[in-house]
Motif scaffolding. Structure first.
Motif, mmCIF file in Angstrom:
data_model
loop_
_atom_site.group_PDB
_atom_site.id
_atom_site.type_symbol
_atom_site.label_atom_id
_atom_site.label_comp_id
_atom_site.label_asym_id
_atom_site.label_seq_id
_atom_site.Cartn_x
_atom_site.Cartn_y
_atom_site.Cartn_z
ATOM 1 N N TRP A 9 1.186 -1.580 -0.167
ATOM 2 C CA TRP A 9 -0.060 -0.296 -0.141
ATOM 3 C C TRP A 9 1.082 1.171 0.027
ATOM 4 C CZ3 TRP A 9 -4.160 1.775 -1.479
ATOM 5 C CH2 TRP A 9 -4.767 2.825 -1.615
ATOM 6 N N GLU A 10 2.148 1.137 0.627
ATOM 7 C CA GLU A 10 3.039 2.266 0.817
ATOM 8 C C GLU A 10 3.610 2.428 -1.357
ATOM 9 O OE1 GLU A 10 3.484 5.014 2.406
ATOM 10 O OE2 GLU A 10 4.310 4.203 4.264
ATOM 11 N N VAL A 11 3.687 1.403 -1.381
ATOM 12 C CA VAL A 11 4.097 1.274 -2.543
ATOM 13 C C VAL A 11 3.260 2.399 -3.560
ATOM 14 C CG1 VAL A 11 5.194 0.401 -5.238
ATOM 15 C CG2 VAL A 11 6.283 0.392 -3.039
ATOM 16 N N PHE A 12 1.886 2.254 -3.873
ATOM 17 C CA PHE A 12 0.751 2.595 -4.638
ATOM 18 C C PHE A 12 0.620 3.672 -3.640
ATOM 19 C CE2 PHE A 12 -3.493 2.958 -5.145
ATOM 20 C CZ PHE A 12 -3.714 2.923 -6.357
ATOM 21 N N HIS A 13 0.779 4.598 -2.842
ATOM 22 C CA HIS A 13 0.016 5.445 -2.170
ATOM 23 C C HIS A 13 0.817 6.739 -3.478
ATOM 24 C CE1 HIS A 13 -1.441 8.295 0.562
ATOM 25 N NE2 HIS A 13 -0.007 8.854 0.681
ATOM 26 N N GLN A 14 1.850 6.496 -2.624
ATOM 27 C CA GLN A 14 3.401 7.225 -2.720
ATOM 28 C C GLN A 14 3.482 7.142 -4.633
ATOM 29 O OE1 GLN A 14 5.352 8.881 -0.663
ATOM 30 N NE2 GLN A 14 4.073 7.969 0.800
ATOM 31 N N THR A 15 3.046 6.440 -5.460
ATOM 32 C CA THR A 15 2.770 5.811 -6.405
ATOM 33 C C THR A 15 1.792 6.640 -6.737
ATOM 34 O OG1 THR A 15 4.586 4.288 -6.505
ATOM 35 C CG2 THR A 15 3.456 4.419 -8.986
ATOM 36 N N PHE A 16 1.073 6.476 -7.232
ATOM 37 C CA PHE A 16 -0.393 7.104 -6.816
ATOM 38 C C PHE A 16 -1.000 8.022 -5.926
ATOM 39 C CE2 PHE A 16 0.137 3.801 -9.909
ATOM 40 C CZ PHE A 16 0.407 3.872 -10.998
ATOM 41 N N PRO A 17 -0.708 9.226 -5.513
ATOM 42 C CA PRO A 17 -1.023 10.299 -4.405
ATOM 43 C C PRO A 17 -2.971 10.207 -4.307
ATOM 44 C CG PRO A 17 1.143 10.934 -5.010
ATOM 45 C CD PRO A 17 0.521 10.436 -5.884
ATOM 46 N N LYS A 18 -3.090 10.753 -3.579
ATOM 47 C CA LYS A 18 -4.522 10.955 -3.416
ATOM 48 C C LYS A 18 -5.228 11.963 -3.909
ATOM 49 C CE LYS A 18 -6.050 7.990 0.538
ATOM 50 N NZ LYS A 18 -7.242 8.199 1.744
ATOM 51 N N SER A 19 -4.028 12.853 -3.847
ATOM 52 C CA SER A 19 -4.416 14.116 -4.918
ATOM 53 C C SER A 19 -4.324 14.563 -6.621
ATOM 54 C CB SER A 19 -3.122 15.328 -4.774
ATOM 55 O OG SER A 19 -2.137 14.944 -4.348
ATOM 56 N N SER A 20 -3.762 13.346 -6.873
ATOM 57 C CA SER A 20 -3.466 12.709 -8.489
ATOM 58 C C SER A 20 -5.126 12.371 -9.114
ATOM 59 C CB SER A 20 -2.787 12.493 -8.749
ATOM 60 O OG SER A 20 -2.937 10.524 -8.373
ATOM 61 N N GLY A 21 -4.881 13.005 -10.405
ATOM 62 C CA GLY A 21 -6.478 11.899 -11.305
ATOM 63 C C GLY A 21 -5.861 11.114 -11.470
#
Length: 244
Positions: A75-87
């Motif tokens: 989840w850390e890798v996904f969260h850092q790669t695709f932040p919540k603020s990104s489209g």
């Protein structure tokens, strides 16, 4: 013993690196996982030295908990790669969540087949193998998706993801071999902890300098819409393959 102690020392080193400059706030999930590793492995080491009767059961139960907590790294890798603020996160999150759920169902079903194992070691190897395979696929899927959409990974996430994915893959393969034949057990006792030590070394290298992912440069609404359409077509194709 030297390999095990080296792993505990490297875990403590990684914790200190994350505490430096408050990096533990940036990588909170990774920090939680490494802290668990340090506490759990330190406890196992004490049990090995002073409470040998408790050691085997403690080792396997602790390692089983570790299988679940490894999802923190995914989840850390996904969260850092695709932040919540990104489209991209808004476009991909639902589809990836569905794929992740399907993989978890697959892992649970494959593990359920081995419920008739009477001994603790084969049962744990089956648990580790089933969920380790899924975790490796999740890491690979995140990196491949990032590559497809041109998302760049910084030194921190790149080192964490590649080292973790390699270790999980090696662990899954060695567990499968150890479960198939007892003659592989002597190699398993060395390959798995050695690959873990290598992973911790790479993590320390990756965290030595704070280098997060560059901000995702998103185009206008037309480009974002095109990304969403491409992803929806990918999901539709996957569903057609699974359910023709």
């Amino acid at each position: 013993m030297l390999i095990f102690v080296a792993g505990v020392v490297l875990e403590l080193w990684a914790i200190l690196l994350l505490l430096r400059n408050n990096l533990w706030r940036v990588y909170a999930r990774l920090f939680t996982y490494i802290t668990w590793l340090f506490i759990g492995n330190s406890t196992i080491l004490i049990a090995f030295l002073y409470f040998p009767r408790v050691y085997p059961s403690l080792y396997w139960h602790s390692d089983s908990v570790d299988v679940v907590l490894r999802f923190f790294v995914v989840w850390e890798v996904f969260h850092q790669t695709f932040p919540k603020s990104s489209g991209l996160n808004r476009s991909l999150s639902k589809g990836l969540a569905g794929i992740a759920f399907g993989l978890l169902v697959f892992a649970s079903a494959s593990f359920w087949v081995y419920q008739n194992y009477a001994e603790l070691r084969p049962l744990h190897l089956a648990l580790d193998r089933s969920f380790g395979f899924v975790q490796a696929l999740m890491i690979l899927g995140t990196l491949v998706t990032a590559r497809y959409y041109g998302v760049r990974c910084g030194r921190n996430v790149r080192g964490i993801a590649l080292a973790f994915g390699a270790w999980i893959s090696i662990s899954t393969a060695t567990n499968a071999m150890a479960d198939l034949t007892n003659s592989f057990l002597p190699y398993w006792y060395y390959l798995r902890p050695l690959s873990f030590v290598v992973m911790m070394v790479v993590w320390i290298w990756a965290l030595w300098v704070y280098e997060p992912n560059p901000p995702i440069v998103e185009g206008d609404a037309v480009e974002l819409s095109q990304w969403t359409q491409d992803w929806n077509r990918t999901i539709s194709a996957a569903r057609t393959i699974i359910r023709p």
